[in-house]
Design a protein around this motif. Sequence first.
Motif, short mmCIF file in Angstrom:
data_model
loop_
_atom_site.label_atom_id
_atom_site.label_comp_id
_atom_site.label_asym_id
_atom_site.label_seq_id
_atom_site.Cartn_x
_atom_site.Cartn_y
_atom_site.Cartn_z
N LEU A 105 0.81 -1.21 0.00
CA LEU A 105 0.00 0.00 0.00
C LEU A 105 0.85 1.26 0.00
O LEU A 105 0.47 2.28 -0.57
N LYS A 106 2.01 1.20 0.67
CA LYS A 106 2.92 2.34 0.72
C LYS A 106 4.33 1.81 0.87
O LYS A 106 4.59 0.95 1.70
N LEU A 107 5.20 2.35 0.07
CA LEU A 107 6.62 2.01 0.17
C LEU A 107 7.41 3.30 0.29
O LEU A 107 7.42 4.12 -0.63
N GLY A 108 8.02 3.49 1.45
CA GLY A 108 8.86 4.65 1.68
C GLY A 108 10.31 4.22 1.78
O GLY A 108 10.66 3.07 1.52
N LYS A 109 11.17 5.15 2.20
CA LYS A 109 12.59 4.84 2.34
C LYS A 109 12.85 3.94 3.55
O LYS A 109 13.76 3.14 3.55
N ALA A 110 12.02 4.10 4.60
CA ALA A 110 12.26 3.37 5.84
C ALA A 110 11.19 2.34 6.18
O ALA A 110 11.45 1.43 6.95
N LEU A 111 9.98 2.49 5.63
CA LEU A 111 8.87 1.60 5.97
C LEU A 111 8.10 1.16 4.74
O LEU A 111 7.97 1.90 3.77
N SER A 112 7.56 -0.05 4.84
CA SER A 112 6.67 -0.59 3.82
C SER A 112 5.41 -1.06 4.52
O SER A 112 5.49 -1.75 5.55
N VAL A 113 4.25 -0.69 3.99
CA VAL A 113 2.97 -1.12 4.55
C VAL A 113 2.28 -2.01 3.52
O VAL A 113 2.11 -1.62 2.36
N THR A 114 1.88 -3.20 3.96
CA THR A 114 1.31 -4.20 3.07
C THR A 114 0.01 -4.76 3.64
O THR A 114 -0.07 -5.00 4.85
N GLN A 115 -0.97 -4.96 2.78
CA GLN A 115 -2.20 -5.65 3.15
C GLN A 115 -2.16 -7.04 2.54
O GLN A 115 -1.78 -7.20 1.38
N VAL A 116 -2.54 -8.05 3.34
CA VAL A 116 -2.55 -9.43 2.87
C VAL A 116 -3.89 -10.06 3.18
O VAL A 116 -4.33 -10.07 4.34
N LEU A 117 -4.56 -10.56 2.15
CA LEU A 117 -5.78 -11.35 2.33
C LEU A 117 -5.43 -12.81 2.14
O LEU A 117 -4.67 -13.16 1.23
N LEU A 118 -5.96 -13.68 3.01
CA LEU A 118 -5.75 -15.12 2.90
C LEU A 118 -7.04 -15.80 2.48
O LEU A 118 -8.13 -15.44 2.96
N PHE A 119 -6.90 -16.81 1.62
CA PHE A 119 -8.02 -17.58 1.11
C PHE A 119 -7.68 -19.06 1.17
O PHE A 119 -6.52 -19.43 0.97
N SER A 120 -8.68 -19.91 1.40
CA SER A 120 -8.49 -21.34 1.16
C SER A 120 -8.53 -21.52 -0.35
O SER A 120 -9.36 -20.91 -1.03
N GLU A 121 -7.63 -22.33 -0.87
CA GLU A 121 -7.58 -22.56 -2.31
C GLU A 121 -8.96 -22.95 -2.82
O GLU A 121 -9.63 -23.81 -2.25
N GLY A 122 -9.40 -22.26 -3.86
CA GLY A 122 -10.68 -22.58 -4.49
C GLY A 122 -11.88 -21.85 -3.88
O GLY A 122 -12.99 -21.98 -4.37
N GLU A 123 -11.67 -21.09 -2.81
CA GLU A 123 -12.76 -20.37 -2.14
C GLU A 123 -12.65 -18.88 -2.45
O GLU A 123 -11.55 -18.34 -2.57
N SER A 124 -13.79 -18.19 -2.53
CA SER A 124 -13.77 -16.76 -2.85
C SER A 124 -13.83 -15.87 -1.61
O SER A 124 -13.50 -14.69 -1.69
N PRO A 126 -12.47 -14.55 1.93
CA PRO A 126 -11.19 -14.59 2.66
C PRO A 126 -11.35 -15.24 4.04
O PRO A 126 -12.40 -15.12 4.66
N VAL A 127 -10.29 -15.91 4.47
CA VAL A 127 -10.27 -16.50 5.81
C VAL A 127 -9.58 -15.58 6.81
O VAL A 127 -9.79 -15.71 8.01
N ALA A 128 -8.76 -14.67 6.32
CA ALA A 128 -8.06 -13.73 7.21
C ALA A 128 -7.66 -12.49 6.43
O ALA A 128 -7.48 -12.53 5.21
N ASN A 129 -7.50 -11.41 7.17
CA ASN A 129 -7.01 -10.14 6.62
C ASN A 129 -5.90 -9.66 7.54
O ASN A 129 -6.06 -9.64 8.76
N ALA A 130 -4.79 -9.25 6.94
CA ALA A 130 -3.65 -8.80 7.74
C ALA A 130 -3.10 -7.48 7.21
O ALA A 130 -3.14 -7.21 6.01
N SER A 131 -2.57 -6.71 8.14
CA SER A 131 -1.86 -5.47 7.81
C SER A 131 -0.49 -5.58 8.45
O SER A 131 -0.38 -5.87 9.64
N LEU A 132 0.55 -5.36 7.65
CA LEU A 132 1.92 -5.47 8.15
C LEU A 132 2.74 -4.26 7.76
O LEU A 132 2.57 -3.71 6.68
#
Length: 144
Positions: A105-124, A126-132
Amino acid sequence: MPIVLDANEMAEFLDEVFPQVKGMFEIDRLDEELLVMRLLHHERHLRPGNTVSGPAMFALVDVAAYVATMSRVGREALAVTTHCSIDFMRKPAAGRDVIAEAKVLKLGKALSVTQVLLFSEGESEPVANASLTYSIPPKRKEAP
């Protein structure tokens, strides 16, 4: 945010700097828009109740955010997670890979912010949502 390491280079880099997770993950897609990575199904990732464990899902979101970030900044093995928040929303299906869709979502010189959605294969759904957030070490100046 242009990609500086492709999927094959990232897989080789992971094997080099994190040999303990070799064979656990596979990169399906890596481009400027999205990283799709999977936690390969294995019994060691299951918990009682025949579902994928929280620690296994955390490993997937953490490695996915790392790969998404490193693919843009290059080989920075010392980048570290400084924040992670995961909402577990539904039980992942046992016997299937867990798929991560990671967006920087944002990449700076010192920090990177990422959103990750998890899915079971074949399912539409999401099983989890993460922010890192990852801390990126400063570039060292070359000696003259």
